[in-house]
Each structure stands twice: as C-alpha cells, then as structure tokens.
Design a protein around this motif. Structure first.
Motif, PDB file in Angstrom:
ATOM      1  N   VAL A   1      -8.128 -21.986 -30.375  1.00 48.01           N
ATOM      2  CA  VAL A   1      -6.363 -21.857 -30.917  1.00 48.01           C
ATOM      3  C   VAL A   1      -5.881 -22.410 -32.217  1.00 48.01           C
ATOM      4  O   VAL A   1      -4.746 -21.554 -32.713  1.00 48.01           O
ATOM      5  CB  VAL A   1      -5.779 -23.219 -29.974  1.00 48.01           C
ATOM      6  N   GLU A   2      -6.224 -23.677 -32.612  1.00 42.28           N
ATOM      7  CA  GLU A   2      -5.685 -23.513 -34.495  1.00 42.28           C
ATOM      8  C   GLU A   2      -6.076 -22.348 -34.808  1.00 42.28           C
ATOM      9  O   GLU A   2      -4.967 -22.468 -35.606  1.00 42.28           O
ATOM     10  CB  GLU A   2      -6.019 -24.989 -34.489  1.00 42.28           C
ATOM     11  N   ALA A   3      -6.539 -21.931 -34.909  1.00 41.30           N
ATOM     12  CA  ALA A   3      -7.040 -20.963 -35.535  1.00 41.30           C
ATOM     13  C   ALA A   3      -6.440 -19.920 -35.462  1.00 41.30           C
ATOM     14  O   ALA A   3      -6.555 -19.156 -36.393  1.00 41.30           O
ATOM     15  CB  ALA A   3      -8.902 -20.345 -35.888  1.00 41.30           C
ATOM     16  N   ALA A   4      -6.381 -19.201 -34.392  1.00 39.57           N
ATOM     17  CA  ALA A   4      -5.183 -18.049 -33.799  1.00 39.57           C
ATOM     18  C   ALA A   4      -4.015 -18.666 -34.181  1.00 39.57           C
ATOM     19  O   ALA A   4      -3.422 -17.483 -34.769  1.00 39.57           O
ATOM     20  CB  ALA A   4      -5.302 -17.840 -32.461  1.00 39.57           C
ATOM     21  N   ILE A   5      -3.343 -19.965 -34.209  1.00 41.66           N
ATOM     22  CA  ILE A   5      -2.394 -19.679 -34.724  1.00 41.66           C
ATOM     23  C   ILE A   5      -2.445 -19.604 -36.509  1.00 41.66           C
ATOM     24  O   ILE A   5      -0.889 -19.298 -36.902  1.00 41.66           O
ATOM     25  CB  ILE A   5      -2.004 -21.269 -34.450  1.00 41.66           C
TER      26      ILE A   5
END
Length: 228
Positions: free
Chosen positions: A175-179
């Motif tokens: 999720v952090e990488a996508a954000i």
C-alpha cells in the motif's frame, strides 16, 4: 297567341333547367368540396376520413402519423442505444483492459507467480526495515513453536500468528509503495492510508503476542517453578 307561346315555352324551359341541373349534379365528384355555407369543417372532417384526394386533410393526418412514427422510432432507437451503450471505465461491471502479463496458463503461470513472489520477498527484505525486524522475530519464534510441547491446534495457532504478522506487513508495504507511486507530496489521504496500514500491523502483532502468552505462558511459568 301570347298565352299559347308562354304555355309552349314553359315546358321547354323546365326541361332545359332539368338538363342543366342534371349536368351540374353529374359534374360534382364525390370527393369535391361540397361545403355548405355556414357549416365550417364539414368537408375537412369528410376528407380526413375518406380523403385520398384532399391535400390539406391528408397532409395533416399523414403529418401526424409521420410525427408519431418518428417519435416512436426515436424513442425506440434511444432505448436501444441506452441498452447497447458501452460501460464507462468507472463501472464495476465494465470489462477490465487486456493485460499482456496475464496470458500465461497452467504450470507456466505458477512458475512466473513463484518468481514474482520471490522478487517481492527480496524487495521487502532490501527496502523495508520493519519487515526485516519482523522476519528476525519470526526466525526465532517459528522454531520455538515447532519444539514447544503443545497440541497440534495450539501449534498451528502459534505459527499462524507469526505468519500473520509477516502477511500484514507485506500488504502494508505494498500500500505504501502504491501511494508513493501516485505522488510523493504530503497529503491527508495518503497519510491516512499509511496510518491505517500501520494500525493493521499493530493489531497483527498484538494478536501474535496474545496467542503466545496464552498458550506458551503457562508452560514457561511451570518450567521456571520446576527449575527454582
């Protein structure tokens, strides 16, 4: 003499009038305008019923029919277009775009999935310090869960709680990488999404600690009492 002439001309004039009236009557066609004075709209009503030869009445009737037909045709075509209208990309029922990376089937797909999973583990170990710490903890707890003398259900709970922490941490990292892929600027929604992921990791850690304390805690207390 005058009386005889008048009497002789009377029948002849009457015969001429009769012939002329018969000619006038014969010259009137059935569909001609025979409107009487003071009776308005009689011929129009006749022509609308019979009226192949009357232009005004037939034009009105045909125009009304054409208008209704065109209206019905437009309504049918609009409803047909509404039924066959392609779904928008935001519609959940819309088909997904073609992905050339999902064309593998069978063992080839399983092989590529395994390679992608190993690549994900390498990236998490190299880039995520929290995952490295939790992986170190798992390397200690998993052997302990295998050797501790508990029933099989308790053993599964011990090992599952540790693996659950790793799973949630991997999801949080994704999720952090996508954000970060969308934008690196500070935004309230981005911060909220990352905080929610961290909260999920904390819940998984709390469940792991609770499971180990409930199952292994009494055993450790018994070992300590027996040693003392």
């Amino acid at each position: 003499m005058r009386s005889s002439r008048s009497s002789a001309e009377g029948p002849s004039n009457g015969a001429l009038r009769a012939v002329e009236s018969s000619r006038d009557t014969a010259s009137i066609e059935p569909f001609d305008d025979v409107r009487e004075p003071g009776v308005a709209g009689h011929a129009d009503s006749v022509h609308r019923v019979n009226g192949a030869r009357i232009k005004s009445g037939s034009a009105n009737v045909s125009g009304g029919v054409q208008h209704d037909a065109s209206h019905d045709t437009t309504r049918d075509s609009s409803s047909h277009d509404a039924l066959n209208e392609p779904l928008s990309p935001d519609d959940p029922l819309a088909p997904l775009p073609f992905n050339p990376y999902k064309g593998n089937r069978g063992l080839t797909r399983a092989w590529h999935a395994m390679k992608n999973s190993l690549a994900g583990f390498r990236v998490a170990i190299r880039e995520e310090s929290a995952f490295r710490q939790e992986l170190t903890l798992a390397a200690i707890l998993i052997p302990c869960g295998l050797v501790v003398p508990v029933d099989p259900v308790s053993r599964v709970l011990l090992l599952g709680s540790v693996l659950l922490v790793l799973i949630v941490e991997l999801l949080n990292s994704s999720v952090e990488a996508a954000i970060d892929r969308i934008s690196l600027e500070r935004h309230e929604l981005s911060r909220r999404a990352k905080d929610l992921g961290s909260a999920a990791v904390m819940v998984a850690l709390g469940m792991c600690v609770m499971t180990w304390v409930v199952i292994v805690g009494p055993l450790v207390v018994g070992w300590v009492r027996a040693w003392l």
